[in-house]
Every structure is written in C-alpha cells, then in structure tokens.
Write a protein that holds these residues in place. Sequence first.
Motif, PDB file in Angstrom:
ATOM      1  N   LEU A 160      23.971  44.575  29.716  1.00 58.21           N
ATOM      2  CA  LEU A 160      24.362  45.260  28.484  1.00 58.21           C
ATOM      3  C   LEU A 160      24.344  46.781  28.665  1.00 58.21           C
ATOM      4  O   LEU A 160      25.205  47.485  28.127  1.00 58.21           O
ATOM      5  CB  LEU A 160      23.440  44.847  27.335  1.00 58.21           C
ATOM      6  N   ASP A 161      23.379  47.279  29.431  1.00 55.38           N
ATOM      7  CA  ASP A 161      23.342  48.720  29.715  1.00 55.38           C
ATOM      8  C   ASP A 161      24.614  49.147  30.446  1.00 55.38           C
ATOM      9  O   ASP A 161      25.189  50.207  30.157  1.00 55.38           O
ATOM     10  CB  ASP A 161      22.114  49.074  30.559  1.00 55.38           C
ATOM     11  N   ALA A 162      25.050  48.315  31.407  1.00 57.58           N
ATOM     12  CA  ALA A 162      26.275  48.622  32.140  1.00 57.58           C
ATOM     13  C   ALA A 162      27.479  48.609  31.197  1.00 57.58           C
ATOM     14  O   ALA A 162      28.355  49.478  31.273  1.00 57.58           O
ATOM     15  CB  ALA A 162      26.473  47.612  33.271  1.00 57.58           C
ATOM     16  N   ALA A 187      30.651  25.825  23.194  1.00 57.94           N
ATOM     17  CA  ALA A 187      29.426  25.450  22.475  1.00 57.94           C
ATOM     18  C   ALA A 187      28.207  25.434  23.383  1.00 57.94           C
ATOM     19  O   ALA A 187      27.073  25.585  22.918  1.00 57.94           O
ATOM     20  CB  ALA A 187      29.609  24.088  21.811  1.00 57.94           C
ATOM     21  N   ASN A 188      28.422  25.264  24.686  1.00 59.31           N
ATOM     22  CA  ASN A 188      27.316  25.173  25.641  1.00 59.31           C
ATOM     23  C   ASN A 188      27.116  26.453  26.443  1.00 59.31           C
ATOM     24  O   ASN A 188      26.352  26.444  27.425  1.00 59.31           O
ATOM     25  CB  ASN A 188      27.556  23.999  26.591  1.00 59.31           C
ATOM     26  N   ALA A 189      27.772  27.524  26.051  1.00 55.14           N
ATOM     27  CA  ALA A 189      27.649  28.778  26.796  1.00 55.14           C
ATOM     28  C   ALA A 189      26.221  29.316  26.699  1.00 55.14           C
ATOM     29  O   ALA A 189      25.697  29.502  25.597  1.00 55.14           O
ATOM     30  CB  ALA A 189      28.621  29.804  26.236  1.00 55.14           C
ATOM     31  N   PRO A 190      25.566  29.585  27.830  1.00 52.60           N
ATOM     32  CA  PRO A 190      24.211  30.167  27.783  1.00 52.60           C
ATOM     33  C   PRO A 190      24.209  31.516  27.057  1.00 52.60           C
ATOM     34  O   PRO A 190      23.323  31.787  26.250  1.00 52.60           O
ATOM     35  CB  PRO A 190      23.853  30.321  29.263  1.00 52.60           C
ATOM     36  N   GLU A 191      25.217  32.343  27.345  1.00 50.72           N
ATOM     37  CA  GLU A 191      25.368  33.629  26.660  1.00 50.72           C
ATOM     38  C   GLU A 191      26.813  33.778  26.205  1.00 50.72           C
ATOM     39  O   GLU A 191      27.739  33.449  26.951  1.00 50.72           O
ATOM     40  CB  GLU A 191      24.991  34.799  27.567  1.00 50.72           C
ATOM     41  N   LEU A 192      26.981  34.262  24.997  1.00 52.92           N
ATOM     42  CA  LEU A 192      28.315  34.409  24.426  1.00 52.92           C
ATOM     43  C   LEU A 192      28.388  35.700  23.623  1.00 52.92           C
ATOM     44  O   LEU A 192      27.549  35.944  22.743  1.00 52.92           O
ATOM     45  CB  LEU A 192      28.630  33.212  23.528  1.00 52.92           C
ATOM     46  N   PHE A 193      29.370  36.519  23.947  1.00 46.08           N
ATOM     47  CA  PHE A 193      29.595  37.775  23.234  1.00 46.08           C
ATOM     48  C   PHE A 193      31.046  37.844  22.769  1.00 46.08           C
ATOM     49  O   PHE A 193      31.950  37.373  23.467  1.00 46.08           O
ATOM     50  CB  PHE A 193      29.319  38.974  24.144  1.00 46.08           C
ATOM     51  N   ILE A 194      31.246  38.450  21.605  1.00 44.78           N
ATOM     52  CA  ILE A 194      32.589  38.714  21.099  1.00 44.78           C
ATOM     53  C   ILE A 194      32.749  40.220  20.967  1.00 44.78           C
ATOM     54  O   ILE A 194      31.939  40.887  20.303  1.00 44.78           O
ATOM     55  CB  ILE A 194      32.823  38.069  19.709  1.00 44.78           C
ATOM     56  N   SER A 195      33.762  40.775  21.611  1.00 48.36           N
ATOM     57  CA  SER A 195      34.026  42.210  21.448  1.00 48.36           C
ATOM     58  C   SER A 195      34.887  42.418  20.211  1.00 48.36           C
ATOM     59  O   SER A 195      35.715  41.573  19.857  1.00 48.36           O
ATOM     60  CB  SER A 195      34.713  42.786  22.691  1.00 48.36           C
ATOM     61  N   ILE A 243      38.577  45.692  24.883  1.00 48.87           N
ATOM     62  CA  ILE A 243      38.977  44.950  26.073  1.00 48.87           C
ATOM     63  C   ILE A 243      38.248  45.496  27.304  1.00 48.87           C
ATOM     64  O   ILE A 243      37.722  44.732  28.125  1.00 48.87           O
ATOM     65  CB  ILE A 243      40.498  45.012  26.266  1.00 48.87           C
ATOM     66  N   LEU A 244      38.200  46.819  27.433  1.00 44.81           N
ATOM     67  CA  LEU A 244      37.492  47.424  28.563  1.00 44.81           C
ATOM     68  C   LEU A 244      36.010  47.064  28.527  1.00 44.81           C
ATOM     69  O   LEU A 244      35.399  46.776  29.568  1.00 44.81           O
ATOM     70  CB  LEU A 244      37.667  48.944  28.537  1.00 44.81           C
ATOM     71  N   LEU A 245      35.434  47.069  27.333  1.00 47.78           N
ATOM     72  CA  LEU A 245      34.024  46.738  27.164  1.00 47.78           C
ATOM     73  C   LEU A 245      33.740  45.307  27.633  1.00 47.78           C
ATOM     74  O   LEU A 245      32.761  45.047  28.335  1.00 47.78           O
ATOM     75  CB  LEU A 245      33.649  46.901  25.689  1.00 47.78           C
ATOM     76  N   THR A 246      34.632  44.380  27.275  1.00 49.41           N
ATOM     77  CA  THR A 246      34.461  42.984  27.663  1.00 49.41           C
ATOM     78  C   THR A 246      34.545  42.820  29.180  1.00 49.41           C
ATOM     79  O   THR A 246      33.759  42.091  29.789  1.00 49.41           O
ATOM     80  CB  THR A 246      35.529  42.097  26.997  1.00 49.41           C
ATOM     81  N   GLN A 247      35.511  43.502  29.787  1.00 47.01           N
ATOM     82  CA  GLN A 247      35.669  43.385  31.244  1.00 47.01           C
ATOM     83  C   GLN A 247      34.476  43.973  31.979  1.00 47.01           C
ATOM     84  O   GLN A 247      34.008  43.398  32.974  1.00 47.01           O
ATOM     85  CB  GLN A 247      36.966  44.080  31.682  1.00 47.01           C
ATOM     86  N   THR A 248      33.962  45.100  31.496  1.00 46.52           N
ATOM     87  CA  THR A 248      32.779  45.682  32.126  1.00 46.52           C
ATOM     88  C   THR A 248      31.600  44.730  32.036  1.00 46.52           C
ATOM     89  O   THR A 248      30.850  44.534  33.005  1.00 46.52           O
ATOM     90  CB  THR A 248      32.412  47.020  31.471  1.00 46.52           C
ATOM     91  N   LEU A 249      31.427  44.113  30.869  1.00 43.99           N
ATOM     92  CA  LEU A 249      30.348  43.147  30.678  1.00 43.99           C
ATOM     93  C   LEU A 249      30.483  41.992  31.664  1.00 43.99           C
ATOM     94  O   LEU A 249      29.503  41.563  32.290  1.00 43.99           O
ATOM     95  CB  LEU A 249      30.375  42.621  29.246  1.00 43.99           C
ATOM     96  N   VAL A 265      38.374  40.773  19.079  1.00 42.48           N
ATOM     97  CA  VAL A 265      39.320  41.030  20.165  1.00 42.48           C
ATOM     98  C   VAL A 265      39.241  39.969  21.258  1.00 42.48           C
ATOM     99  O   VAL A 265      40.227  39.301  21.578  1.00 42.48           O
ATOM    100  CB  VAL A 265      39.087  42.430  20.769  1.00 42.48           C
ATOM    101  N   LEU A 266      38.069  39.800  21.848  1.00 41.61           N
ATOM    102  CA  LEU A 266      37.954  38.955  23.040  1.00 41.61           C
ATOM    103  C   LEU A 266      36.525  38.441  23.159  1.00 41.61           C
ATOM    104  O   LEU A 266      35.575  39.147  22.806  1.00 41.61           O
ATOM    105  CB  LEU A 266      38.317  39.782  24.273  1.00 41.61           C
ATOM    106  N   GLY A 267      36.391  37.225  23.642  1.00 40.96           N
ATOM    107  CA  GLY A 267      35.066  36.687  23.902  1.00 40.96           C
ATOM    108  C   GLY A 267      34.785  36.645  25.391  1.00 40.96           C
ATOM    109  O   GLY A 267      35.694  36.648  26.218  1.00 40.96           O
ATOM    110  N   VAL A 268      33.507  36.590  25.733  1.00 45.79           N
ATOM    111  CA  VAL A 268      33.104  36.385  27.123  1.00 45.79           C
ATOM    112  C   VAL A 268      31.832  35.545  27.115  1.00 45.79           C
ATOM    113  O   VAL A 268      30.901  35.811  26.363  1.00 45.79           O
ATOM    114  CB  VAL A 268      32.881  37.717  27.881  1.00 45.79           C
ATOM    115  N   MET A 269      31.832  34.481  27.908  1.00 45.86           N
ATOM    116  CA  MET A 269      30.625  33.670  28.056  1.00 45.86           C
ATOM    117  C   MET A 269      30.182  33.727  29.507  1.00 45.86           C
ATOM    118  O   MET A 269      30.992  33.874  30.418  1.00 45.86           O
ATOM    119  CB  MET A 269      30.880  32.227  27.612  1.00 45.86           C
ATOM    120  N   PHE A 270      28.873  33.610  29.715  1.00 48.08           N
ATOM    121  CA  PHE A 270      28.379  33.638  31.088  1.00 48.08           C
ATOM    122  C   PHE A 270      27.029  32.945  31.204  1.00 48.08           C
ATOM    123  O   PHE A 270      26.318  32.743  30.224  1.00 48.08           O
ATOM    124  CB  PHE A 270      28.316  35.061  31.650  1.00 48.08           C
ATOM    125  N   GLY A 271      26.725  32.573  32.420  1.00 49.62           N
ATOM    126  CA  GLY A 271      25.474  31.908  32.730  1.00 49.62           C
ATOM    127  C   GLY A 271      25.446  31.551  34.203  1.00 49.62           C
ATOM    128  O   GLY A 271      26.353  31.911  34.963  1.00 49.62           O
TER     129      GLY A 271
END
Length: 248
Positions: A31-33, A70-78, A113-119, A156-162
């Motif tokens: 998140l800092d990045a 629904a099973n995403a460990p982490e999910l963010f919406i920009s 969009i840039l924020l999501t890609q950086t994340l 705008v855009l979602g990103v999930m990760f784990g």
Amino acid sequence: MNHTIETILAHRSIRKFAAESIPHADLQAILDAAMRTPTSRFLHHAGLIWIKDPAKKAALAKIGKQAYIANAPELFISIVDTRRNAQILHERGLESAACGSPTAFREGFTDAILLTQTLAIAAESFGYGTTLLGSVLNDYGKTIELLGLPKYTFPVLGVMFGKPAEEPQLKPRIPGELRIMTDVYQEPESWSAVLTDFDQEIQTYYDTRKVNSREDAFTLQVATKLADYQWQDEFFAAITQQGFHVLD
C-alpha cells in the motif's frame, strides 16, 4: 536483468489462491508503494476501497460474473475521487463545480488506473499473484451502491491478490514491433496478414494450456468481442449521476 523487470515480464493472472493471509508488513509495504503512484497536477483524484467484508466480495463476484472474486484473499477497488477536493473548496467558501468537470474525471480515472497497476506490481514483487478486475463495471449502479460511493466518486478497476495456488502458462502478447511506433501512427496494409504468426501462437497457447483449452486466435477474439459490440450508454448516465458532467 533486475528484479522489477523480471516481475513485470512474469505477470500472469492468478485466480486461485492458497488459504493463507498476507502478513501485515507485506500489505503495508504494498500500500505504501501504491501511494507513491504519480498523480495528475498533484491533486490525488483517485483512491482505493479495501474490501474485507465477505458479503461484499460475494456481491462483487456476482456483479463481475466471476465466482473466484468471492475467495480473493485481498481485494481492492480503485475509484475516481474528486470529492475530497470538492469538500476542501467548500470548506474554503469556494465553488466546487470544477470537481465535476470532464478534466477532473479524466484525471481521476487515469490516476485510478495507474494506482491499481502500481498496487498489482508491488504485490507481485512479493511473489503474490494478482488479477485486475474490469468486471466491477459490469453494473455501475450496483457497484456504486455496494461501495457507498457519494457524489464526485466513481469505481474504476478492481485488483485481487494472494499467495498463488496455480501456475498458469504465460499468455502471449502482440510483438512489440507491431505496437511501438516512431513519431507518427503506423500501420500495415493488412493487420490480418501481419498477425498470422501471432494468431498461430495464440492458438497453440489455447491448445496446450492446462484449463479451458479451445480453438481460438487473436483476430477471432477481435471479431467476436467487437464486431457486434453494443455501446453501453448507461456508462455516461452513471457518471453524470455521480456528479461528473463529462458530456458538457
């Protein structure tokens, strides 16, 4: 080759994750990045909503028609977020209409969009798998309602990760020499002709991948997805409803 380039070149969408939580230190660094992402005119017209509620994840999975969300460990919406600056103007006794202008929306959408890609890149640098989710815009109204988005904001855009629980093949991309131009726009006499080899590469990819193998090609996907495309005019209606006058 440095680690950053290796991370970017190794990108693949991950939709299956191990049932492991991400350490707080890793999340904070990611998140800092993301917060260091460039922002147009230093106005910070974009933000993130961290989705922790399992019911909201399930709702977004339904909106996106992608059960794995629904099973995403982490999910963010920009989101586009000019509301903060509208409130600052209001608190200073100034007119806030500029925060609903086409320029403000464009800046916010680009920043988001840039924020999501950086994340995503930051998460992948730790070895986590990511998938970007344009599907959060399948139903603008439902997503806006679900996230409680007020005037002067827009998803705008979602990103999930784990931690990945799969290792899909690397999906090919159109060769750089067909996408990188010098000084002016350049195109061949026939895109279908110059993309013959890439179509074959895509066909091989779908033939040999471990899941959902099928007969397909890039130019076939273009024809299928765009030839009979129905414009979603409600997109602009939804933007206007959130206070942005993009058609003025």
